[in-house]
Design a protein around this motif. Structure first.
Motif, mmCIF file in Angstrom:
data_model
loop_
_atom_site.group_PDB
_atom_site.id
_atom_site.type_symbol
_atom_site.label_atom_id
_atom_site.label_comp_id
_atom_site.label_asym_id
_atom_site.label_seq_id
_atom_site.Cartn_x
_atom_site.Cartn_y
_atom_site.Cartn_z
ATOM 1 N N PRO A 131 9.046 7.938 -2.775
ATOM 2 C CA PRO A 131 10.365 8.416 -2.344
ATOM 3 C C PRO A 131 10.399 8.894 -0.886
ATOM 4 O O PRO A 131 11.450 8.872 -0.260
ATOM 5 C CB PRO A 131 10.670 9.563 -3.301
ATOM 6 N N ASN A 132 9.256 9.286 -0.345
ATOM 7 C CA ASN A 132 9.209 9.754 1.039
ATOM 8 C C ASN A 132 8.585 8.744 1.990
ATOM 9 O O ASN A 132 8.602 8.954 3.197
ATOM 10 C CB ASN A 132 8.420 11.065 1.130
ATOM 11 N N GLY A 133 8.021 7.663 1.451
ATOM 12 C CA GLY A 133 7.276 6.748 2.300
ATOM 13 C C GLY A 133 7.765 5.317 2.288
ATOM 14 O O GLY A 133 7.075 4.424 2.754
ATOM 15 N N CYS A 134 8.952 5.087 1.763
ATOM 16 C CA CYS A 134 9.472 3.715 1.715
ATOM 17 C C CYS A 134 10.837 3.707 2.384
ATOM 18 O O CYS A 134 11.839 4.123 1.800
ATOM 19 C CB CYS A 134 9.563 3.219 0.280
ATOM 20 N N LYS A 135 10.834 3.206 3.625
ATOM 21 C CA LYS A 135 12.067 3.221 4.416
ATOM 22 C C LYS A 135 12.492 1.828 4.886
ATOM 23 O O LYS A 135 13.511 1.691 5.552
ATOM 24 C CB LYS A 135 11.892 4.158 5.605
ATOM 25 N N ALA A 136 11.740 0.811 4.526
ATOM 26 C CA ALA A 136 12.048 -0.556 4.952
ATOM 27 C C ALA A 136 13.242 -1.102 4.163
ATOM 28 O O ALA A 136 13.638 -0.536 3.140
ATOM 29 C CB ALA A 136 10.832 -1.452 4.751
ATOM 30 N N GLU A 137 13.757 -2.216 4.626
ATOM 31 C CA GLU A 137 14.937 -2.788 3.968
ATOM 32 C C GLU A 137 14.670 -3.234 2.536
ATOM 33 O O GLU A 137 15.588 -3.336 1.728
ATOM 34 C CB GLU A 137 15.509 -3.950 4.786
ATOM 35 N N GLU A 138 13.394 -3.491 2.187
ATOM 36 C CA GLU A 138 13.038 -3.909 0.831
ATOM 37 C C GLU A 138 13.075 -2.750 -0.162
ATOM 38 O O GLU A 138 13.149 -2.963 -1.369
ATOM 39 C CB GLU A 138 11.620 -4.500 0.792
ATOM 40 N N CYS A 139 12.988 -1.532 0.308
ATOM 41 C CA CYS A 139 12.802 -0.364 -0.559
ATOM 42 C C CYS A 139 13.877 -0.177 -1.624
ATOM 43 O O CYS A 139 13.539 0.105 -2.771
ATOM 44 C CB CYS A 139 12.618 0.891 0.281
ATOM 45 N N PRO A 140 15.160 -0.332 -1.311
ATOM 46 C CA PRO A 140 16.155 -0.209 -2.388
ATOM 47 C C PRO A 140 15.943 -1.237 -3.499
ATOM 48 O O PRO A 140 16.107 -0.923 -4.677
ATOM 49 C CB PRO A 140 17.493 -0.422 -1.666
ATOM 50 N N ASN A 141 15.545 -2.462 -3.119
ATOM 51 C CA ASN A 141 15.251 -3.470 -4.144
ATOM 52 C C ASN A 141 14.045 -3.061 -4.969
ATOM 53 O O ASN A 141 14.023 -3.243 -6.184
ATOM 54 C CB ASN A 141 14.996 -4.832 -3.510
ATOM 55 N N TRP A 142 13.016 -2.535 -4.312
ATOM 56 C CA TRP A 142 11.828 -2.099 -5.039
ATOM 57 C C TRP A 142 12.174 -0.969 -6.005
ATOM 58 O O TRP A 142 11.617 -0.887 -7.097
ATOM 59 C CB TRP A 142 10.734 -1.651 -4.081
ATOM 60 N N LYS A 143 13.078 -0.080 -5.608
ATOM 61 C CA LYS A 143 13.481 1.022 -6.487
ATOM 62 C C LYS A 143 14.164 0.467 -7.733
ATOM 63 O O LYS A 143 13.937 0.955 -8.838
ATOM 64 C CB LYS A 143 14.395 1.986 -5.719
ATOM 65 N N GLU A 144 14.991 -0.555 -7.554
ATOM 66 C CA GLU A 144 15.637 -1.206 -8.692
ATOM 67 C C GLU A 144 14.582 -1.866 -9.592
ATOM 68 O O GLU A 144 14.663 -1.804 -10.810
ATOM 69 C CB GLU A 144 16.653 -2.246 -8.212
ATOM 70 N N ILE A 145 13.590 -2.501 -8.965
ATOM 71 C CA ILE A 145 12.500 -3.126 -9.718
ATOM 72 C C ILE A 145 11.748 -2.063 -10.524
ATOM 73 O O ILE A 145 11.398 -2.273 -11.685
ATOM 74 C CB ILE A 145 11.535 -3.862 -8.755
ATOM 75 N N GLU A 146 11.502 -0.901 -9.914
ATOM 76 C CA GLU A 146 10.823 0.187 -10.624
ATOM 77 C C GLU A 146 11.634 0.618 -11.842
ATOM 78 O O GLU A 146 11.081 0.812 -12.932
ATOM 79 C CB GLU A 146 10.606 1.387 -9.699
ATOM 80 N N SER A 147 12.929 0.744 -11.680
ATOM 81 C CA SER A 147 13.804 1.133 -12.783
ATOM 82 C C SER A 147 13.724 0.118 -13.931
ATOM 83 O O SER A 147 13.663 0.496 -15.104
ATOM 84 C CB SER A 147 15.240 1.258 -12.268
ATOM 85 N N GLN A 148 13.697 -1.167 -13.573
ATOM 86 C CA GLN A 148 13.579 -2.217 -14.589
ATOM 87 C C GLN A 148 12.226 -2.137 -15.301
ATOM 88 O O GLN A 148 12.159 -2.270 -16.524
ATOM 89 C CB GLN A 148 13.749 -3.600 -13.949
ATOM 90 N N ALA A 149 11.153 -1.925 -14.554
ATOM 91 C CA ALA A 149 9.821 -1.826 -15.165
ATOM 92 C C ALA A 149 9.762 -0.641 -16.122
ATOM 93 O O ALA A 149 9.171 -0.733 -17.205
ATOM 94 C CB ALA A 149 8.752 -1.683 -14.079
ATOM 95 N N ARG A 150 10.371 0.468 -15.725
ATOM 96 C CA ARG A 150 10.427 1.638 -16.612
ATOM 97 C C ARG A 150 11.170 1.312 -17.903
ATOM 98 O O ARG A 150 10.699 1.623 -18.996
ATOM 99 C CB ARG A 150 11.129 2.807 -15.925
ATOM 100 N N SER A 151 12.343 0.691 -17.764
ATOM 101 C CA SER A 151 13.139 0.398 -18.957
ATOM 102 C C SER A 151 12.462 -0.632 -19.859
ATOM 103 O O SER A 151 12.632 -0.599 -21.073
ATOM 104 C CB SER A 151 14.553 -0.038 -18.582
ATOM 105 N N LEU A 152 11.676 -1.524 -19.261
ATOM 106 C CA LEU A 152 10.936 -2.515 -20.050
ATOM 107 C C LEU A 152 9.594 -1.983 -20.557
ATOM 108 O O LEU A 152 8.874 -2.685 -21.264
ATOM 109 C CB LEU A 152 10.710 -3.778 -19.213
ATOM 110 N N LYS A 153 9.263 -0.763 -20.138
ATOM 111 C CA LYS A 153 8.004 -0.109 -20.535
ATOM 112 C C LYS A 153 6.780 -0.940 -20.160
ATOM 113 O O LYS A 153 5.863 -1.151 -20.944
ATOM 114 C CB LYS A 153 8.006 0.234 -22.017
ATOM 115 N N LEU A 154 6.767 -1.406 -18.910
ATOM 116 C CA LEU A 154 5.646 -2.197 -18.408
ATOM 117 C C LEU A 154 4.576 -1.292 -17.817
ATOM 118 O O LEU A 154 4.874 -0.224 -17.276
ATOM 119 C CB LEU A 154 6.128 -3.167 -17.325
ATOM 120 N N GLY A 155 3.333 -1.759 -17.867
ATOM 121 C CA GLY A 155 2.221 -1.067 -17.206
ATOM 122 C C GLY A 155 2.121 0.391 -17.591
ATOM 123 O O GLY A 155 2.065 0.729 -18.774
#
Length: 175
Positions: A131-155
């Motif tokens: 949350p404090n170290g991702c400022k690139a343009e990809e970061c919002p997409n990565w946050k969405e990906i993290e949310s999906q991984a959480r909801s899918l209970k991956l890893g």
């Protein structure tokens, strides 16, 4: 339901989760036409690796993500996943920033792949978006990906008692 059918159902769910993770990764493809080619020679943990760049060893931290620390639930799984993903493979990387200790934080892409290793670690549930170290343009997409991984209970989201690495480090420094 028989044990065999239950196992088949479980395997099918896992496969669907992996397919969803891959599809999610594809929406966050960065452009790295100016990246540095290298070969991964060592994986330290889920977000740190050594690469060989024309005979010189360079240590890279994966930019914008944070994987479980040594001694933390999920660390071994995250490290194993990153090893399978990149060890001894040619990659390209782009250093996004260096910290006060002169550590290089980079986005890494395995040769022949469209998406970054950073995004793959998050999409497969082996890292948080920092949350404090991702400022690139990809970061919002990565946050969405993290949310999906959480909801899918991956890893690490599947059955570990997960604590974000920055909280784990803070607790460790107090002990």
């Amino acid at each position: 339901m028989s044990v065999s059918k239950t196992m088949q159902s479980h395997r099918a769910k896992i496969m669907m989760r992996r397919i969803a993770a891959v599809l999610i990764i594809l929406i966050s493809i960065p452009n790295f036409a100016y990246a540095t080619p290298a070969t991964v020679i060592r994986v330290y943990d889920g977000d740190t690796l050594n690469v060989d760049v024309q005979g010189k060893t360079v240590t890279l931290r994966l930019y914008g993500i944070d994987a479980p620390e040594s001694g933390q639930d999920g660390n071994v799984a995250a490290t194993r996943f990153l090893r399978r993903l990149v060890l001894e493979h040619p990659v390209e990387f782009k250093v996004m920033e260096t910290d006060r200790l002169n550590q290089a934080f980079a986005v890494v892409i395995r040769e022949g792949k469209e998406s970054s290793v950073n995004a793959a670690m998050v999409a497969n549930g082996y890292a948080w978006v920092n949350p404090n170290g991702c400022k690139a343009e990809e970061c919002p997409n990565w946050k969405e990906i993290e949310s999906q991984a959480r909801s899918l209970k991956l890893g690490i989201w599947s059955d570990y008692n997960v604590v974000p690495p920055w909280e784990f480090r803070k607790r460790q420094s107090k002990e």
